[in-house]
Design an enzyme around this catalytic site. Structure first.
Site, PDB file in Angstrom:
ATOM      1  CG  HIS A  34     -10.293  -6.786   8.737  1.00  0.00           C
ATOM      2  ND1 HIS A  34     -10.686  -7.721   7.814  1.00  0.00           N
ATOM      3  CD2 HIS A  34     -11.394  -6.033   8.981  1.00  0.00           C
ATOM      4  CE1 HIS A  34     -11.956  -7.528   7.512  1.00  0.00           C
ATOM      5  NE2 HIS A  34     -12.416  -6.505   8.206  1.00  0.00           N
ATOM      6  CG  ASP A  60      -8.596 -10.189   6.787  1.00  0.00           C
ATOM      7  OD1 ASP A  60      -8.567 -10.124   8.040  1.00  0.00           O
ATOM      8  OD2 ASP A  60      -9.304  -9.450   6.089  1.00  0.00           O
ATOM      9  N   GLY A 140     -19.087  -4.271   8.157  1.00  0.00           N
ATOM     10  CA  GLY A 140     -19.834  -5.100   9.109  1.00  0.00           C
ATOM     11  C   GLY A 140     -20.116  -6.482   8.571  1.00  0.00           C
ATOM     12  CB  SER A 142     -15.572  -7.600   7.914  1.00  0.00           C
ATOM     13  OG  SER A 142     -14.828  -6.963   6.948  1.00  0.00           O
ATOM     14  CB  SER A 157     -10.752 -10.075   3.118  1.00  0.00           C
ATOM     15  OG  SER A 157      -9.687  -9.204   3.379  1.00  0.00           O
TER      16      SER A 157
HETATM   17  N1  TYR Z   1     -13.831  -4.817   5.134  1.00  0.00           N
HETATM   18  C1  TYR Z   1     -15.219  -4.573   5.494  1.00  0.00           C
HETATM   19  C2  TYR Z   1     -15.454  -4.701   7.008  1.00  0.00           C
HETATM   20  O1  TYR Z   1     -14.556  -4.588   7.774  1.00  0.00           O
HETATM   21  C3  TYR Z   1     -16.152  -5.427   4.692  1.00  0.00           C
HETATM   22  C4  TYR Z   1     -16.291  -4.923   3.305  1.00  0.00           C
HETATM   23  C5  TYR Z   1     -16.114  -5.769   2.234  1.00  0.00           C
HETATM   24  C6  TYR Z   1     -16.588  -3.603   3.065  1.00  0.00           C
HETATM   25  C7  TYR Z   1     -16.261  -5.319   0.937  1.00  0.00           C
HETATM   26  C8  TYR Z   1     -16.733  -3.121   1.773  1.00  0.00           C
HETATM   27  C9  TYR Z   1     -16.564  -3.981   0.695  1.00  0.00           C
HETATM   28  O2  TYR Z   1     -16.709  -3.540  -0.575  1.00  0.00           O
HETATM   29  O3  TYR Z   1     -16.551  -4.783   7.471  1.00  0.00           O
END
Ligand code: TYR
Length: 186
Positions: A34, A60, A140, A142, A157
């Site tokens: 993503h 992902d 971030g 992520s 993810s």
């Molecule tokens: N998906 C988020 C990103 O793109 C990361 C994330 C993970 C955010 C868990 C919130 C969460 O509860 O950075």
């Protein structure tokens, strides 16, 4: 050098999964799908790279190849917790194991592996085979590395909650990426 958990930018910001090499021995890192589609350009410090593989939604998973001189290490940044963790493989840890993750927003946080084979829906679509944990994460973080002991487990993810009040975070298993793209951990 390229270390798990470091920030990279590609329009937004994500974190390095783990340093790795592809089937031709070229340096790069794996990360979350993503964070970019194939062709997305990446900056990491003064280094550059490009997404060469990316799957999202469904999974992902992504592979970024370095297009400038990169030095890879098997270290995982622990940020404010000091020094580094060392990654030495990707053996799957059992449910209930302690797992920690490194991310460029909230640093190093730990919790437990709660369930495998989870189907999760995001606004962009449905993902399969994610692993649920009690580790917190925030935007971030992520794509940063999940590691249990010295064994890399996967990449951050998404999820819910935050690192102030606690959260639930799902990760993408690392081994399907390594196997289907012939990537070797550093
Ligand atoms: N998906 C988020 C990103 O793109 C990361 C994330 C993970 C955010 C868990 C919130 C969460 O509860 O950075």
């Amino acid at each position: 050098d390229i270390r798990a958990g470091l920030a990279y930018t590609m329009g937004g910001r994500c974190s390095v999964g783990n340093a790795a090499t592809n089937a031709s021995g070229q340096p790069g890192f794996y990360t979350a799908g993503h964070c970019g589609s194939v062709g997305t350009q990446v900056s990491i410090g003064n280094g550059r790279g490009v997404f060469e593989r990316s799957v999202f939604p469904g999974n992902d998973a992504a592979w970024v190849r370095g297009t400038s001189n990169w030095t890879l290490t098997n270290l995982v940044s622990r940020y404010n917790s000091g020094f580094y963790a060392t990654q030495s493989g990707s053996s799957t840890a059992p449910i209930g194991s302690q797992v920690c993750r490194s991310g460029s927003t909230t640093g190093w946080h730990c919790g437990t592996i709660q369930a495998r084979n989870q189907t999760v829906s995001y606004p962009q679509g449905t993902l399969h085979s994610l692993i649920r944990t009690s580790v917190c994460a925030e935007p971030g973080d992520s794509a940063g590395s999940f590691i249990s002991g010295t064994q890399s487990q996967g990449v951050t993810s998404g999820g819910s909650g935050n690192c102030r009040t606690g959260g639930t975070t799902f990760y993408q298993d690392v081994n399907p990426m390594l196997n289907s793209w012939n990537i070797r951990l550093r």
